[in-house]
Design a protein around this motif. Structure first.
Motif, PDB file in Angstrom:
ATOM      1  N   HIS A  34     -11.096   2.091   1.924  1.00 59.27           N
ATOM      2  CA  HIS A  34     -10.503   3.368   2.311  1.00 59.27           C
ATOM      3  C   HIS A  34      -9.677   3.963   1.176  1.00 59.27           C
ATOM      4  O   HIS A  34      -9.767   5.162   0.905  1.00 59.27           O
ATOM      5  CB  HIS A  34      -9.623   3.207   3.548  1.00 59.27           C
ATOM      6  N   MET A  35      -8.874   3.122   0.511  1.00 60.62           N
ATOM      7  CA  MET A  35      -8.038   3.621  -0.579  1.00 60.62           C
ATOM      8  C   MET A  35      -8.892   4.168  -1.718  1.00 60.62           C
ATOM      9  O   MET A  35      -8.560   5.204  -2.302  1.00 60.62           O
ATOM     10  CB  MET A  35      -7.093   2.527  -1.063  1.00 60.62           C
TER      11      MET A  35
ATOM     12  N   SER B   6      -1.669   5.523   2.865  1.00 60.28           N
ATOM     13  CA  SER B   6      -2.676   4.587   3.353  1.00 60.28           C
ATOM     14  C   SER B   6      -2.229   3.891   4.631  1.00 60.28           C
ATOM     15  O   SER B   6      -3.060   3.441   5.420  1.00 60.28           O
ATOM     16  CB  SER B   6      -3.006   3.542   2.283  1.00 60.28           C
TER      17      SER B   6
ATOM     18  N   ASP C  14     -10.083   7.551  -0.765  1.00 62.92           N
ATOM     19  CA  ASP C  14      -8.998   8.524  -0.918  1.00 62.92           C
ATOM     20  C   ASP C  14      -8.850   8.961  -2.368  1.00 62.92           C
ATOM     21  O   ASP C  14      -8.679  10.139  -2.655  1.00 62.92           O
ATOM     22  CB  ASP C  14      -7.663   7.943  -0.445  1.00 62.92           C
TER      23      ASP C  14
ATOM     24  N   VAL D  57       0.849  -1.188   0.000  1.00 61.44           N
ATOM     25  CA  VAL D  57       0.000   0.000   0.000  1.00 61.44           C
ATOM     26  C   VAL D  57       0.890   1.245   0.000  1.00 61.44           C
ATOM     27  O   VAL D  57       2.034   1.192   0.445  1.00 61.44           O
ATOM     28  CB  VAL D  57      -0.945   0.055   1.230  1.00 61.44           C
TER      29      VAL D  57
END
Length: 88
Positions: free
Chosen positions: A63-64, A6, A67, A2
Motif C-alpha cells: 500500500h505504501m 498510512s 501511495d 509508518v
C-alpha cells in the motif's frame, strides 16, 4: 514505524482494513497513538508467526508503495512540461 497517512489505510473505515489484515494473515496488528515526540509517525506492532508477520508487512508496504507511485504521478502531472528526468 509508518507515516500517519498510512495509519489511516491500516485501520480503515471503522477498523475494516485492520480486521481484513488480521483475518487474512492470522496475525494480531496494533497501532500506537499519535505521540508528541513523533507526530507524523505511528508504530505498528505485529504479533504472530514469522510467516504471518511478513504477510502483514508485505500488505502494508504494498500500500505504501502504491501511495508513493500515486504521489509521483500527481507531481509529474502538476509540473509544466510534464515528464520525468532528462531532457533529451
Amino acid at each position: 514505524v509508518v507515516p500517519n497517512v498510512s495509519a489511516g489505510f491500516i485501520i480503515g473505515s471503522g477498523g475494516r482494513n485492520i480486521r481484513h489484515i488480521t483475518n487474512t494473515t492470522g496475525a494480531k496488528v496494533a497501532l500506537s497513538t499519535r505521540e508528541r515526540s513523533a507526530p507524523n509517525q505511528r508504530i505498528v506492532s505485529v504479533t504472530g508467526t514469522l510467516h504471518q508477520t511478513v504477510a502483514v508487512f508485505a500488505m502494508i508496504l504494498d500500500h505504501m508503495c502504491d501511495d508513493v507511485a500515486a504521489s509521483f504521478t500527481r507531481l509529474d502531472a502538476a509540473v509544466p512540461g510534464g515528464g520525468g528526468v532528462g531532457g533529451g
